[in-house]
Design an enzyme around this catalytic site. Structure first.
Site, PDB file in Angstrom:
ATOM      1  N   GLY A 100       0.819  -1.205   0.000  1.00 23.80           N
ATOM      2  CA  GLY A 100       0.000   0.000   0.000  1.00 23.80           C
ATOM      3  C   GLY A 100       0.850   1.252   0.000  1.00 23.80           C
ATOM      4  O   GLY A 100       1.793   1.386  -0.761  1.00 23.80           O
ATOM      5  N   GLU A 143      -4.415   3.523   2.449  1.00 26.42           N
ATOM      6  CA  GLU A 143      -4.632   4.926   2.788  1.00 26.42           C
ATOM      7  C   GLU A 143      -5.663   5.551   1.834  1.00 26.42           C
ATOM      8  O   GLU A 143      -5.293   6.056   0.794  1.00 26.42           O
ATOM      9  CB  GLU A 143      -3.324   5.694   2.731  1.00 26.42           C
ATOM     10  CG  GLU A 143      -2.273   5.165   3.709  1.00 26.42           C
ATOM     11  CD  GLU A 143      -1.016   6.008   3.774  1.00 26.42           C
ATOM     12  OE1 GLU A 143      -1.039   7.211   3.395  1.00 26.42           O
ATOM     13  OE2 GLU A 143       0.016   5.482   4.187  1.00 26.42           O
ATOM     14  N   TYR A 144      -6.949   5.561   2.218  1.00 28.69           N
ATOM     15  CA  TYR A 144      -7.563   5.066   3.447  1.00 28.69           C
ATOM     16  C   TYR A 144      -8.913   4.479   3.060  1.00 28.69           C
ATOM     17  O   TYR A 144      -9.535   4.950   2.092  1.00 28.69           O
ATOM     18  CB  TYR A 144      -7.790   6.199   4.460  1.00 28.69           C
ATOM     19  CG  TYR A 144      -6.543   6.915   4.885  1.00 28.69           C
ATOM     20  CD1 TYR A 144      -5.725   6.364   5.876  1.00 28.69           C
ATOM     21  CD2 TYR A 144      -6.182   8.117   4.301  1.00 28.69           C
ATOM     22  CE1 TYR A 144      -4.581   7.037   6.288  1.00 28.69           C
ATOM     23  CE2 TYR A 144      -5.040   8.776   4.699  1.00 28.69           C
ATOM     24  CZ  TYR A 144      -4.234   8.237   5.677  1.00 28.69           C
ATOM     25  OH  TYR A 144      -3.099   8.906   6.062  1.00 28.69           O
ATOM     26  N   THR A 207       0.922   8.818  13.721  1.00 26.23           N
ATOM     27  CA  THR A 207       0.726  10.036  14.503  1.00 26.23           C
ATOM     28  C   THR A 207       1.708  11.125  14.060  1.00 26.23           C
ATOM     29  O   THR A 207       2.615  11.517  14.794  1.00 26.23           O
ATOM     30  CB  THR A 207       0.880   9.728  16.004  1.00 26.23           C
ATOM     31  OG1 THR A 207       1.922   8.752  16.194  1.00 26.23           O
ATOM     32  CG2 THR A 207      -0.404   9.188  16.581  1.00 26.23           C
TER      33      THR A 207
END
Length: 368
Positions: A100, A143-144, A207
């Site tokens: 991905g 994503e995503y 994050t």
């Protein structure tokens, strides 16, 4: 009998407490094509700094079959076999194939996840890829779901895909991980969090990328409050702490200031910052580029993150101190560990001091 049960409970608790935390090292293999001190290949990897090495990226075709995105690099140059060979340095290292990534988009994955035949193609090709090359598992980085050309059914189809992968991997002991968007607005759109958490060994929470030049102003790539909010949201939605892996970016997001005299967080920007000598992408600088720039650097205590500026160039990034803050939070929350995106943008040559300062900081907090 009662004493035996107590003893077993204590031993079991001890195993939980002493279980090694994950340090997942993503490797963007295309860095082999960078020039000078930005060139990165397997010889630059210290396998003892990672519990997992995530070999990035593979893609899929329209039928759902996994395919190499660079056969010359993967097979002719032997990067896959060299990655697997790192187990000779660290016998406990797990090497994962990552499928991905942002450039692969979402449309093909949405189509595959929603079609039984294409899912079987994906699963069977995953088993072939892992078995034929010696990988220890798969990391799926879609994503995503339900975004970028996907649809609402992606959420439940993603659970189905992961459940079927888990069942197919079980006889071989392959690990299954996923990389996921972090913040509440993204995660709530894309995931049935409690359901996907049941199917995987661990969840790499990305994050970072909390501020971009498209916002029209400077901002922090990974401020402490944002990563805490993101992890707390995942926990509140049913993701167990012992499956969450906290993401650390070894890069910064850069901006071109509208007015060089206004160089604070939240100042107006006119677009992305200039491309770095190694990474070559506007708006993106590796830590190995930032640490050599000698720009004026400020550590912002409110965000527990540094930024730097010079003229009309401004960048937010992570350094050793901000990574320490993040790891302290991971320990307080008893998370599974941390991952770094990515090896080739840390100061892996030690041009600014000790090699791999950010990755070493993660290890010092979580493993040593």
């Amino acid at each position: 009998m009662g004493k035996l049960l107590v003893l077993l409970a204590i031993l079991s608790l001890g195993q939980i407490i002493t279980a090694e935390r994950i340090v997942n090292c993503y490797w963007g293999t295309w860095a082999n094509y960078r020039s000078g001190n930005g060139k990165f290949d397997v010889s630059n990897i210290d396998a003892n700094l990672c519990t997992h090495l995530s070999y990035s990226f593979f893609g899929i075709n329209d039928s759902g079959n996994i395919q190499s995105l660079d056969t010359w690099l993967d097979y002719d140059l032997g990067f896959i076999s060299q990655a697997i060979g790192l187990k000779r340095q660290n016998s406990n290292l797990k090497v994962l194939a990552v499928v991905g990534g942002w450039n692969e988009g979402s449309t093909k994955y949405s189509s595959m996840a929603g079609d039984w035949s294409k899912r079987q193609n994906f699963i069977n090709s995953a088993l072939t890829l892992l078995r034929n090359n010696g990988f220890d598992g798969l990391d799926l980085d879609w994503e995503y779901p339900n975004q970028r050309g996907g649809n609402w059914n992606d959420r439940s189809n993603f659970v189905t895909l992961l459940r079927e992968l888990k069942e197919a991997f079980a006889p071989y002991g392959y690990e299954l991980g996923i990389a996921v968007g972090a913040g509440e607005s993204l995660a709530s759109t894309s995931y049935e969090i409690a359901n996907i958490a049941q199917q995987v060994n661990f969840i790499n929470v990305m994050t970072y990328d909390f501020a971009m030049a498209s916002d029209g102003k400077t901002g922090f790539n990974a401020p402490q409050w944002a990563i805490e909010n993101a992890i707390n949201y995942w926990l509140s939605q049913g993701a167990p702490a012992n499956k969450l892996v906290l993401g650390v970016g070894s890069y910064g997001r850069s901006f071109q200031l509208s007015d060089p005299s206004q160089n604070w967080p939240g100042a107006p920007c006119r677009g992305v910052g200039s491309a770095g000598a190694y990474t070559g992408d506007g708006g993106y600088l590796g830590y190995n580029e930032i640490c050599q720039n000698n720009w004026h650097t400020v550590f912002d205590n409110d965000n527990a993150a540094p930024y730097a500026y010079s003229g009309d160039q401004w960048v937010s990034f992570d350094n050793v101190l901000s990574v320490q803050w993040k790891m302290d939070f991971a320990l307080r929350k008893n998370l599974a560990g941390a991952m770094v995106w990515s090896l080739e943008t840390d100061d892996y040559r030690g041009l600014c001091g000790q090699a791999y300062p950010l990755l070493r900081t993660i290890n010092e907090k979580l493993r040593w």
